[in-house]
Design a protein around this motif. Structure first.
Motif, PDB file in Angstrom:
ATOM      1  N   PHE A  58      -4.068   6.904  -2.869  1.00  0.00           N
ATOM      2  CA  PHE A  58      -3.801   5.479  -2.018  1.00  0.00           C
ATOM      3  C   PHE A  58      -3.683   4.442  -3.125  1.00  0.00           C
ATOM      4  O   PHE A  58      -4.578   4.051  -4.066  1.00  0.00           O
ATOM      5  CB  PHE A  58      -5.098   4.939  -1.221  1.00  0.00           C
ATOM      6  CG  PHE A  58      -4.958   6.006   0.144  1.00  0.00           C
ATOM      7  CD1 PHE A  58      -4.251   5.920   1.102  1.00  0.00           C
ATOM      8  CD2 PHE A  58      -6.343   6.819   0.171  1.00  0.00           C
ATOM      9  CE1 PHE A  58      -4.463   6.722   2.015  1.00  0.00           C
ATOM     10  CE2 PHE A  58      -6.418   7.680   1.144  1.00  0.00           C
ATOM     11  CZ  PHE A  58      -5.601   7.653   2.081  1.00  0.00           C
ATOM     12  N   TRP A  59      -2.425   3.714  -3.313  1.00  0.00           N
ATOM     13  CA  TRP A  59      -2.533   2.881  -4.256  1.00  0.00           C
ATOM     14  C   TRP A  59      -2.055   1.373  -3.711  1.00  0.00           C
ATOM     15  O   TRP A  59      -1.247   1.278  -2.796  1.00  0.00           O
ATOM     16  CB  TRP A  59      -1.207   3.177  -5.350  1.00  0.00           C
ATOM     17  CG  TRP A  59      -1.462   4.169  -6.363  1.00  0.00           C
ATOM     18  CD1 TRP A  59      -1.600   5.481  -5.784  1.00  0.00           C
ATOM     19  CD2 TRP A  59      -1.814   4.126  -7.585  1.00  0.00           C
ATOM     20  NE1 TRP A  59      -1.639   6.428  -6.996  1.00  0.00           N
ATOM     21  CE2 TRP A  59      -2.228   5.491  -7.840  1.00  0.00           C
ATOM     22  CE3 TRP A  59      -1.837   3.150  -8.465  1.00  0.00           C
ATOM     23  CZ2 TRP A  59      -2.592   5.759  -9.364  1.00  0.00           C
ATOM     24  CZ3 TRP A  59      -2.136   3.550  -9.911  1.00  0.00           C
ATOM     25  CH2 TRP A  59      -2.486   4.650 -10.339  1.00  0.00           C
ATOM     26  N   ILE A  60      -2.241   0.342  -4.384  1.00  0.00           N
ATOM     27  CA  ILE A  60      -2.061  -1.149  -3.867  1.00  0.00           C
ATOM     28  C   ILE A  60      -1.626  -1.691  -5.301  1.00  0.00           C
ATOM     29  O   ILE A  60      -1.885  -1.524  -6.328  1.00  0.00           O
ATOM     30  CB  ILE A  60      -3.582  -1.820  -3.527  1.00  0.00           C
ATOM     31  CG1 ILE A  60      -3.050  -3.338  -3.101  1.00  0.00           C
ATOM     32  CG2 ILE A  60      -4.482  -1.935  -4.854  1.00  0.00           C
ATOM     33  CD1 ILE A  60      -4.247  -4.265  -2.626  1.00  0.00           C
ATOM     34  N   SER A  84       7.196   6.239  -0.442  1.00  0.00           N
ATOM     35  CA  SER A  84       5.740   6.487  -0.682  1.00  0.00           C
ATOM     36  C   SER A  84       4.976   5.266   0.139  1.00  0.00           C
ATOM     37  O   SER A  84       3.996   5.047  -0.044  1.00  0.00           O
ATOM     38  CB  SER A  84       5.416   6.472  -2.307  1.00  0.00           C
ATOM     39  OG  SER A  84       5.871   5.231  -2.811  1.00  0.00           O
ATOM     40  N   THR A  85       5.626   4.230   0.529  1.00  0.00           N
ATOM     41  CA  THR A  85       5.183   3.044   0.960  1.00  0.00           C
ATOM     42  C   THR A  85       4.460   3.325   2.466  1.00  0.00           C
ATOM     43  O   THR A  85       5.056   3.960   3.410  1.00  0.00           O
ATOM     44  CB  THR A  85       5.978   1.831   1.111  1.00  0.00           C
ATOM     45  OG1 THR A  85       6.510   1.486   0.164  1.00  0.00           O
ATOM     46  CG2 THR A  85       5.601   0.477   1.851  1.00  0.00           C
ATOM     47  N   GLN A 102      -3.741  -0.539   9.178  1.00  0.00           N
ATOM     48  CA  GLN A 102      -3.879   0.448  10.285  1.00  0.00           C
ATOM     49  C   GLN A 102      -3.858   1.885   9.473  1.00  0.00           C
ATOM     50  O   GLN A 102      -3.730   2.766  10.367  1.00  0.00           O
ATOM     51  CB  GLN A 102      -2.934   0.305  11.018  1.00  0.00           C
ATOM     52  CG  GLN A 102      -2.764  -1.170  11.878  1.00  0.00           C
ATOM     53  CD  GLN A 102      -4.150  -1.315  12.829  1.00  0.00           C
ATOM     54  OE1 GLN A 102      -4.595  -0.499  13.666  1.00  0.00           O
ATOM     55  NE2 GLN A 102      -4.982  -2.288  12.580  1.00  0.00           N
ATOM     56  N   VAL A 103      -4.214   2.105   8.163  1.00  0.00           N
ATOM     57  CA  VAL A 103      -4.213   3.343   7.702  1.00  0.00           C
ATOM     58  C   VAL A 103      -5.730   3.777   7.619  1.00  0.00           C
ATOM     59  O   VAL A 103      -6.284   3.229   6.805  1.00  0.00           O
ATOM     60  CB  VAL A 103      -3.395   3.240   6.294  1.00  0.00           C
ATOM     61  CG1 VAL A 103      -3.517   4.705   5.401  1.00  0.00           C
ATOM     62  CG2 VAL A 103      -1.994   2.720   6.417  1.00  0.00           C
ATOM     63  N   LYS A 104      -5.948   4.746   8.016  1.00  0.00           N
ATOM     64  CA  LYS A 104      -7.292   5.480   8.096  1.00  0.00           C
ATOM     65  C   LYS A 104      -7.584   6.193   6.742  1.00  0.00           C
ATOM     66  O   LYS A 104      -6.570   6.742   6.146  1.00  0.00           O
ATOM     67  CB  LYS A 104      -7.566   6.330   9.092  1.00  0.00           C
ATOM     68  CG  LYS A 104      -7.683   5.577  10.561  1.00  0.00           C
ATOM     69  CD  LYS A 104      -8.187   6.785  11.647  1.00  0.00           C
ATOM     70  CE  LYS A 104      -8.296   6.255  12.956  1.00  0.00           C
ATOM     71  NZ  LYS A 104      -9.510   5.597  13.110  1.00  0.00           N
ATOM     72  N   LEU A 121       0.839  -1.012   0.105  1.00  0.00           N
ATOM     73  CA  LEU A 121       0.038   0.037   0.109  1.00  0.00           C
ATOM     74  C   LEU A 121       0.847   1.231  -0.142  1.00  0.00           C
ATOM     75  O   LEU A 121       1.807   1.470   1.108  1.00  0.00           O
ATOM     76  CB  LEU A 121      -0.880   0.022   1.320  1.00  0.00           C
ATOM     77  CG  LEU A 121      -1.711   1.256   1.231  1.00  0.00           C
ATOM     78  CD1 LEU A 121      -2.640   1.341   0.299  1.00  0.00           C
ATOM     79  CD2 LEU A 121      -2.424   1.165   2.670  1.00  0.00           C
ATOM     80  N   SER A 122       0.729   1.997  -1.170  1.00  0.00           N
ATOM     81  CA  SER A 122       1.674   3.284  -1.161  1.00  0.00           C
ATOM     82  C   SER A 122       0.817   4.320  -1.401  1.00  0.00           C
ATOM     83  O   SER A 122      -0.399   4.423  -1.622  1.00  0.00           O
ATOM     84  CB  SER A 122       2.618   3.135  -2.085  1.00  0.00           C
ATOM     85  OG  SER A 122       2.128   2.704  -3.502  1.00  0.00           O
ATOM     86  N   THR A 123       1.221   5.705  -1.548  1.00  0.00           N
ATOM     87  CA  THR A 123       0.579   6.953  -1.716  1.00  0.00           C
ATOM     88  C   THR A 123       0.749   7.196  -3.184  1.00  0.00           C
ATOM     89  O   THR A 123       0.303   8.322  -3.639  1.00  0.00           O
ATOM     90  CB  THR A 123       1.338   8.098  -0.883  1.00  0.00           C
ATOM     91  OG1 THR A 123       2.717   7.859  -1.094  1.00  0.00           O
ATOM     92  CG2 THR A 123       1.087   7.940   0.457  1.00  0.00           C
ATOM     93  N   LYS A 124       1.468   6.528  -3.871  1.00  0.00           N
ATOM     94  CA  LYS A 124       1.861   6.778  -5.230  1.00  0.00           C
ATOM     95  C   LYS A 124       1.938   5.445  -6.158  1.00  0.00           C
ATOM     96  O   LYS A 124       1.904   4.273  -5.611  1.00  0.00           O
ATOM     97  CB  LYS A 124       3.288   7.405  -5.487  1.00  0.00           C
ATOM     98  CG  LYS A 124       3.298   8.913  -4.969  1.00  0.00           C
ATOM     99  CD  LYS A 124       4.685   9.209  -4.928  1.00  0.00           C
ATOM    100  CE  LYS A 124       4.804  10.681  -4.446  1.00  0.00           C
ATOM    101  NZ  LYS A 124       5.960  11.402  -4.208  1.00  0.00           N
ATOM    102  N   ASN A 125       1.879   5.446  -7.558  1.00  0.00           N
ATOM    103  CA  ASN A 125       1.678   4.498  -8.383  1.00  0.00           C
ATOM    104  C   ASN A 125       3.169   3.690  -8.433  1.00  0.00           C
ATOM    105  O   ASN A 125       4.068   4.497  -9.241  1.00  0.00           O
ATOM    106  CB  ASN A 125       1.227   4.800  -9.558  1.00  0.00           C
ATOM    107  CG  ASN A 125       0.929   3.695 -10.584  1.00  0.00           C
ATOM    108  OD1 ASN A 125       1.275   2.497 -10.270  1.00  0.00           O
ATOM    109  ND2 ASN A 125       0.459   3.921 -11.824  1.00  0.00           N
ATOM    110  N   LEU A 126       3.275   2.523  -7.948  1.00  0.00           N
ATOM    111  CA  LEU A 126       4.706   2.098  -8.070  1.00  0.00           C
ATOM    112  C   LEU A 126       5.286   1.706  -9.579  1.00  0.00           C
ATOM    113  O   LEU A 126       6.313   1.320  -9.787  1.00  0.00           O
ATOM    114  CB  LEU A 126       4.762   0.814  -7.172  1.00  0.00           C
ATOM    115  CG  LEU A 126       4.398   0.896  -5.726  1.00  0.00           C
ATOM    116  CD1 LEU A 126       4.928  -0.341  -4.832  1.00  0.00           C
ATOM    117  CD2 LEU A 126       5.580   2.285  -5.094  1.00  0.00           C
TER     118      LEU A 126
END
Length: 409
Positions: A110-112, A62-63, A80-82, A47-52
Motif C-alpha cells: 500500500f503506497w500513498i 496499480s491505483t 473504502q480499501v480494507k 493510493l496504489s499497490t506500488k511506488n509511483l
C-alpha cells in the motif's frame, strides 16, 4: 513522472502517510499536509499497490483510489480499501522456529503519493519497522532513554479474547503484541490479574482478557530476532484480585524472568537523571527494560526498574485531553525511573458504557489523527513515551524515527 527530493521535514507541505481506521471496517486512510503551502500544494493524493516514484510503474493498473485535495481541505480521506491482517514481509510472521528475519523497513503493498500537476511531491508505503532503533544507531546510540521519543501502546495486551458485545469498552488494540513490535512499537503497557487454578492473565480493570504467557513468548521471540531493539515493558497495574498479594507478585515475576530473564537490562546505576544511552544498553547485549508498579517487589528484585509515571487524562473530550497533556509535559518531574509516559487516548466515561456510545474504537478514530499532529508539529522534542489505542491509526512510529534523528538532545 518528475519527483521532488525526499529530504523535506515530516511536517512540511505535501508530505503524506497512511493510517488504518480503528473502526471495525479497517479502511485505509490517506493523510497529507496542506498547511504552510506555497507553490507546492498537492493537487491529487493517490493510493496504489506500488511506488509511483519507480519509473516504469503502470500508474493506472496499480491505483486503488485517487482524490482531489481541493475536495478534502482537512488533509484526510478515509478510503473504502480494507487493510485487514496482511502478511508481514521480511520473514516477520510469528513463528517460534524462525531463526532469523530481515533488518530494515519493509513495505506492505500500500503506497500513498501526493502529486502536483505531473510531479510526485512525496511517496510513502505503509511499512513495518522491526529494527528501527538499530537501523538508526548512528543517530540514536548516544541518546539517553529519557530523552528519546518512544512509540507505545496503551493496554497493549488487550487486543483479543472478549465477546463482541463488550469489546467496544475493553479492547484497546486490534493487533497482537508481536505485530505491535514488528510495526515499531517499543513501549508495552500491561495490566495483570491472577485466576486461581489457571494462572496469570491480561486484565482491563476487572475484566479478564487473554492469557499472558503467549505474549511473553512473543516478546522473547522478537528479542531473539531483533536483539538490538530496546523494549520497555511496563507491568503497570495488578487489578485482579483487588488484594494482589506479595506472593502473587513473586510468582508473576518468576514467570516473567523465566521467559525474559536472559534479555533483561539490570537497572543498577542506570535510573538516575535521563538514564543510560542506547549505546550503554547495547553494550550489555541485553535489551528488555522491565518496569514494575509494585515498589516492594522492585526493592526485592534486582532486575526490575522502578515504576514509570503515566499521565492519563481520563476524558472523552479532545480539547480537555490536549490541555491535560500540555500541562503534563511542562510540569512533570522525573521520579525514580528516568522515563515517563503520556497516555494519548480518550477514555469512555461511565455513562458512555451505560448508553453504549463513545466506544474505544470510536474515540481512537477521533483522537489518533490529532495525536500525530500534536507530537510531530508541537511536542516531539518535549515528550518521552507516547502510548495510544489502535496504534495503526496514527503515524507515531515514523514521527519517532524522524524526530529522534532530528532532536539534538
Amino acid at each position: 513522472r518528475a519527483t521532488v527530493p525526499e529530504e523535506a521535514a515530516l511536517g512540511s507541505c505535501g508530505k503524506v502517510h497512511l493510517t488504518v481506521s480503528p473502526l471495525q471496517d479497517n479502511y485505509l486512510e490517506l493523510n497529507w499536509i496542506n498547511w504552510n503551502c506555497t507553490s507546492f500544494a498537492p493537487d491529487y493524493i493517490v493510493l496504489s499497490t506500488k511506488n509511483l516514484r519507480e519509473e516504469d510503474e503502470d500508474t493506472l493498473s496499480s491505483t486503488l483510489t485517487h482524490i482531489r485535495t481541493g475536495d478534502h481541505p482537512s488533509g484526510y480521506y478515509k478510503t473504502q480499501v480494507k487493510f485487514r491482517e496482511p502478511w508481514l514481509p521480511g520473514n516477520w510472521e510469528f513463528d517460534q522456529e524462525r531463526l532469523r528475519a530481515d533488518e530494515g523497513e519493509h513495505c506492505l503493498p500500500f503506497w500513498i503519493a501526493s502529486i502536483k500537476q505531473d510531479v510526485i511531491l512525496d511517496s510513502r508505503c505503509l511499512a513495518i519497522q522491526p529494527t528501527w532503533m538499530y537501523d538508526n544507531r548512528q543517530h540514536l546510540g548516544r541518546k539517553k532513554i529519557g530523552n528519546l521519543l518512544i512509540p507505545g501502546t496503551h493496554n497493549s495486551g488487550s487486543f483479543t479474547g472478549i465477546i463482541s458485545y463488550f469489546e467496544g469498552y475493553v479492547l484497546n488494540q486490534d493487533r497482537s503484541v508481536w505485530t505491535q513490535l514488528v510495526f515499531g512499537i517499543r513501549y508495552l503497557d500491561f495490566r495483570v490479574g491472577f485466576v486461581p487454578g489457571t494462572g496469570f492473565y491480561i486484565y482491563h480493570d476487572q475484566v479478564r482478557v487473554t492469557r499472558i504467557e503467549p505474549i511473553l513468548r512473543e516478546i522473547r521471540k522478537f528479542v531473539q530476532l531483533a536483539p538490538q531493539e530496546v523494549l520497555f515493558v511496563d507491568f503497570h497495574r495488578f487489578p485482579f484480585p483487588r488484594n494482589f498479594s506479595q506472593d502473587l507478585h513473586r510468582q508473576f515475576t518468576e514467570l516473567v524472568y523465566q521467559h525474559l530473564g536472559e534479555h533483561v537490562v539490570n537497572p543498577a546505576g542506570l535510573q538516575a537523571g535521563s538514564g543510560p544511552t542506547l549505546n550503554e544498553i547495547w553494550s550489555q547485549n541485553r535489551s528488555v527494560v522491565v518496569s514494575y508498579a509494585d515498589r516492594a517487589t522492585v526493592n526485592q528484585t534486582p532486575w526490575l526498574w522502578h515504576p514509570i509515571k503515566q499521565f492519563w487524562g481520563d476524558t472523552n473530550k479532545l480539547g480537555t485531553l490536549k490541555q491535560y497533556l500540555y500541562g503534563a509535559i511542562y510540569q512533570h518531574k522525573s521520579s525514580t525511573n528516568p522515563m515517563w509516559a503520556l497516555m494519548m487516548e480518550l477514555t469512555p466515561q461511565p455513562w458512555d458504557v451505560v448508553l453504549r456510545k463513545n466506544s474505544l474504537r470510536n474515540l481512537a478514530q477521533g483522537v489518533n489523527r490529532q495525536v500525530t499532529r500534536w507530537v510531530r508539529d508541537e511536542w516531539f522534542s518535549d515528550v518521552n513515551i507516547v502510548a495510544t489505542d489502535y496504534f495503526l491509526g496514527n503515524d507515531l512510529v515514523r514521527v519517532a524515527i524522524e524526530g529522534n534523528k532530528a532532536n539534538p538532545n
